[in-house]
Design an enzyme around this catalytic site. Structure first.
Site, PDB file in Angstrom:
ATOM      1  N   THR A   1      25.287  20.495  35.428  1.00 42.79           N
ATOM      2  CA  THR A   1      24.868  21.657  36.284  1.00 42.79           C
ATOM      3  C   THR A   1      23.847  22.429  35.726  1.00 42.79           C
ATOM      4  O   THR A   1      23.516  22.457  34.628  1.00 42.79           O
ATOM      5  CB  THR A   1      25.881  22.330  37.117  1.00 42.79           C
ATOM      6  OG1 THR A   1      26.381  23.278  36.174  1.00 42.79           O
ATOM      7  CG2 THR A   1      26.884  21.514  37.718  1.00 42.79           C
TER       8      THR A   1
ATOM      9  N   ALA B   1      28.386  23.974  32.434  1.00 46.32           N
ATOM     10  CA  ALA B   1      28.011  25.234  33.108  1.00 46.32           C
ATOM     11  C   ALA B   1      26.818  26.016  32.387  1.00 46.32           C
ATOM     12  O   ALA B   1      27.176  26.436  31.237  1.00 46.32           O
ATOM     13  CB  ALA B   1      28.981  26.066  33.786  1.00 46.32           C
TER      14      ALA B   1
ATOM     15  N   ILE C   1      29.902  25.129  27.923  1.00 43.85           N
ATOM     16  CA  ILE C   1      28.803  26.098  27.966  1.00 43.85           C
ATOM     17  C   ILE C   1      27.611  25.457  27.492  1.00 43.85           C
ATOM     18  O   ILE C   1      27.407  24.888  26.598  1.00 43.85           O
ATOM     19  CB  ILE C   1      29.233  27.262  27.058  1.00 43.85           C
ATOM     20  CG1 ILE C   1      30.743  27.900  27.405  1.00 43.85           C
ATOM     21  CG2 ILE C   1      28.294  28.327  27.471  1.00 43.85           C
ATOM     22  CD1 ILE C   1      31.175  28.785  26.415  1.00 43.85           C
ATOM     23  N   LYS C   2      26.583  25.808  28.394  1.00 42.74           N
ATOM     24  CA  LYS C   2      25.393  25.093  28.499  1.00 42.74           C
ATOM     25  C   LYS C   2      24.250  26.143  27.878  1.00 42.74           C
ATOM     26  O   LYS C   2      24.082  27.158  28.649  1.00 42.74           O
ATOM     27  CB  LYS C   2      24.812  24.269  29.500  1.00 42.74           C
ATOM     28  CG  LYS C   2      23.643  23.464  29.542  1.00 42.74           C
ATOM     29  CD  LYS C   2      23.527  22.789  30.830  1.00 42.74           C
ATOM     30  CE  LYS C   2      22.410  21.628  31.121  1.00 42.74           C
ATOM     31  NZ  LYS C   2      22.259  21.012  31.954  1.00 42.74           N
ATOM     32  N   VAL C   3      23.530  25.972  26.832  1.00 40.61           N
ATOM     33  CA  VAL C   3      22.778  26.845  26.153  1.00 40.61           C
ATOM     34  C   VAL C   3      21.323  26.256  25.814  1.00 40.61           C
ATOM     35  O   VAL C   3      21.309  25.129  25.667  1.00 40.61           O
ATOM     36  CB  VAL C   3      23.044  27.803  25.130  1.00 40.61           C
ATOM     37  CG1 VAL C   3      24.449  28.278  25.451  1.00 40.61           C
ATOM     38  CG2 VAL C   3      23.396  26.808  23.823  1.00 40.61           C
TER      39      VAL C   3
END
Length: 220
Positions: free
Chosen positions: A27, A56, A82-84
């Protein structure tokens, strides 16, 4: 190759999940915004549908804020990744979060050099964007091949998540290139089912079955 659905739409997730072939979800803030539901609530709903890695994305741009936001996202569910973004601050945040034991997806990757940075920072996933490179006349699939080769050369554990896949051929070519994961919208995975010879063959099978049944009925 794992299949991740690139969506935040619950109806699409339920339909695809019923196939039994979806391994996770990616997402981003844009996808979630389309659903008109607070981010945490929508992510929690997604986790209830798909039992797999759920990416996310943070919206912060400074490393310290990314780290804090990432920790908060990870508390939503055990499957959160965790998306960075692949920026200097993003890599700094990735390194810190990875050392704390969190899974991190480094997104917006457009070069093999960037992918090398993500692996060095301990990323769980790196997300090279195939379609967006194709849009500017570059070869997105060649990037997948380059990253896979580099990671194999040095036994990096970071998984290559081929993103921005827009066609069935993108999915197939990513698999041929050795991507660990392909993420695409619902319509792309749905179109993988389609082939005119499958439809023609099934239609013929059904016609033959009905013909044989009708003959048996007449004989009786």
């Amino acid at each position: 190759m794992k299949f991740f659905l690139d969506t935040a739409n619950l109806d699409e997730l339920k339909k695809a999940s019923a196939w039994g072939i979806i391994d996770g979800v990616t997402t981003n803030p844009s996808l979630i915004a389309k659903e008109g539901v607070p981010i945490e609530e929508q992510i929690r709903r997604i986790c209830d549908i798909v039992d797999g890695d759920i990416s996310a994305e943070v919206v912060a741009v400074e490393a310290g804020a990314m780290i804090r936001e990432g920790r908060e996202l990870a508390r939503i569910h055990k499957n959160i990744v965790i998306k960075v973004p692949l920026t200097r601050d993003g890599i700094k945040a990735c390194s810190a979060l990875s050392k704390e034991g969190y899974k991190v997806n480094v997104t917006l990757c457009f070069s093999a050099g960037q992918a090398l940075l993500a692996a060095k920072a301990g990323a769980y996933f790196v997300s090279p964007f195939v379609g967006r490179l194709d849009d500017i006349g570059a070869d997105g699939m060649e990037l997948i091949r380059q990253i896979v080769t580099i990671y194999q050369n040095y036994s990096f554990k970071t998984q290559v998540l081929a993103a921005s896949l827009r066609t069935p051929n993108h999915v197939i070519d990513s698999a041929l290139a050795g991507a660990h994961i392909g993420t695409a919208p619902f319509k792309v995975f749905d179109s993988l089912f389609n082939h005119p010879l499958t439809d023609k063959g099934l239609d013929q099978f059904l016609k033959d079955h009905h013909k044989a049944f009708d003959q048996q009925t007449v004989a009786v």
